[in-house]
Scaffold this active site. Sequence first.
Site, PDB file in Angstrom:
ATOM      1  N   GLU A  78      30.309  49.733  -2.277  1.00  0.00           N
ATOM      2  CA  GLU A  78      29.828  48.406  -2.691  1.00  0.00           C
ATOM      3  C   GLU A  78      29.465  47.594  -1.461  1.00  0.00           C
ATOM      4  O   GLU A  78      30.210  47.579  -0.480  1.00  0.00           O
ATOM      5  CB  GLU A  78      30.902  47.613  -3.440  1.00  0.00           C
ATOM      6  N   GLU A 113      26.416  39.288 -14.059  1.00  0.00           N
ATOM      7  CA  GLU A 113      27.314  39.530 -15.190  1.00  0.00           C
ATOM      8  C   GLU A 113      28.021  38.234 -15.560  1.00  0.00           C
ATOM      9  O   GLU A 113      28.862  37.730 -14.817  1.00  0.00           O
ATOM     10  CB  GLU A 113      28.319  40.624 -14.820  1.00  0.00           C
ATOM     11  N   LYS A 171      32.170  37.713 -15.794  1.00  0.00           N
ATOM     12  CA  LYS A 171      33.087  37.992 -14.700  1.00  0.00           C
ATOM     13  C   LYS A 171      33.895  36.741 -14.368  1.00  0.00           C
ATOM     14  O   LYS A 171      33.342  35.640 -14.251  1.00  0.00           O
ATOM     15  CB  LYS A 171      32.326  38.466 -13.458  1.00  0.00           C
ATOM     16  N   GLU A 205      30.819  35.267  -8.223  1.00  0.00           N
ATOM     17  CA  GLU A 205      31.135  36.533  -8.886  1.00  0.00           C
ATOM     18  C   GLU A 205      30.136  36.871  -9.994  1.00  0.00           C
ATOM     19  O   GLU A 205      29.945  38.035 -10.324  1.00  0.00           O
ATOM     20  CB  GLU A 205      32.545  36.488  -9.474  1.00  0.00           C
TER      21      GLU A 205
END
Length: 417
Positions: free
Chosen positions: A271, A325, A328, A334
């Site tokens: 990541e 997203e 999250k 985030e």
Amino acid sequence: MALLFSRIAMIRVFLILLLTFSDNNGFLRGILSLGINYGQIGNNLPQPENVLDLLISLKLTKARIYDTNPQILSAFANSSVELIVTVENQMLASLIDPQQALQWVSTRIQPYVPATRITGISVGNEVFTDDDTALLAYLVPAVVNIHGALAQLGLDGYIKVSTSNSLAVLSESFPPSAGTFNTEVSGVMSQFLHFLSSTESPFWINAYPYFAYKDKPDDVPLDYVLFKPNSGMDDPFTKLHYDNMLYAQVDAVIFAIARMGFNGVEVRVSETGWPSKGDSDEVGATLENAAAYNKNILRRQMNNEGTPLRPNMRLEVYLFALFNEDLKPGPTSERNYGLFQPDCTMAYNVGLSALSSPSSSTLSNPSSSTLSSPSSTSSASISLASSATKDANTESLAVYWMVVCLLTFQVLIRRAY
């Protein structure tokens, strides 16, 4: 007749060469094979079939998911996309039982291969630094048992087993040559590295230069973390020069592994990314910085770069993330790491051009930081300009051999008859 069969055999050889330099659609294979993290913590994300279409249009051939979602595994069957799947942390305790591990592999992996190209299993995510310290005792037995189950089913030859680690597993990371693992995890880490070494599996690291900049923006040069031109830093012990923080972080991990006696383990970035939006105290979380960071990583990947410590080993990188997203938890950042919005439009341009519109903007200037509109079409492909001589030579060589193969094929056909 013997001459005819000989010529047919030669034709087959040339066809194999032709296919070697082509993708499934007959186009030249891209030099770049970048990975992307496909998270699913959202209530408005596209269906897996649409996600696969997006990845194929982007010519991305590697993805990582955080579970073994059967819808995704089924949707990705018979495609060119390789998948790394994940054993959720809460499953580790049960997998210290070899029979439970065999059951997990038999139900979560075996039914989908080889049609779905599962190439890796991450047993947990950031276990070494998880708040639940009890998980650490389960990690190595679970890893060993999952690998054993794969071997029992004849799947260990092409599915690697490892775990993804936070950079916080290091107690020292600067300079890179001082890289050292936290002493409290050294015992389990040694066992884990022994497994990786014996199975030739990679050490996966989640590395985010963004966090270093956010925490100390006055001390960390922004250009250094964004891969922009800068004076960089020299490691005082190795004398190696670093012009970006990500490579320095990776080399710090390599040094930490070597200190444990396992110098041959490959380190890959599972990541890395940069948020395009954040809260008021999240310094640097802007669309411009996110575009610059990911765009420059793509450019480095096009150059097949390694780190200063391992310049001849191309660093494998998985960007985080494919989508923003919305569910999250945590700070605003985030929910804003995605290259794409849930409707498959670009959050920002990292060097993508629409296949459906010849007039769509592309990254034609390596020094340009111009951003496309977030409403850009979702049907896109990587179109990065690169000045790397070796990339140009490789592509030219591929074109040359394709022409040779086609001409030879025609000549042999005529002569055969």
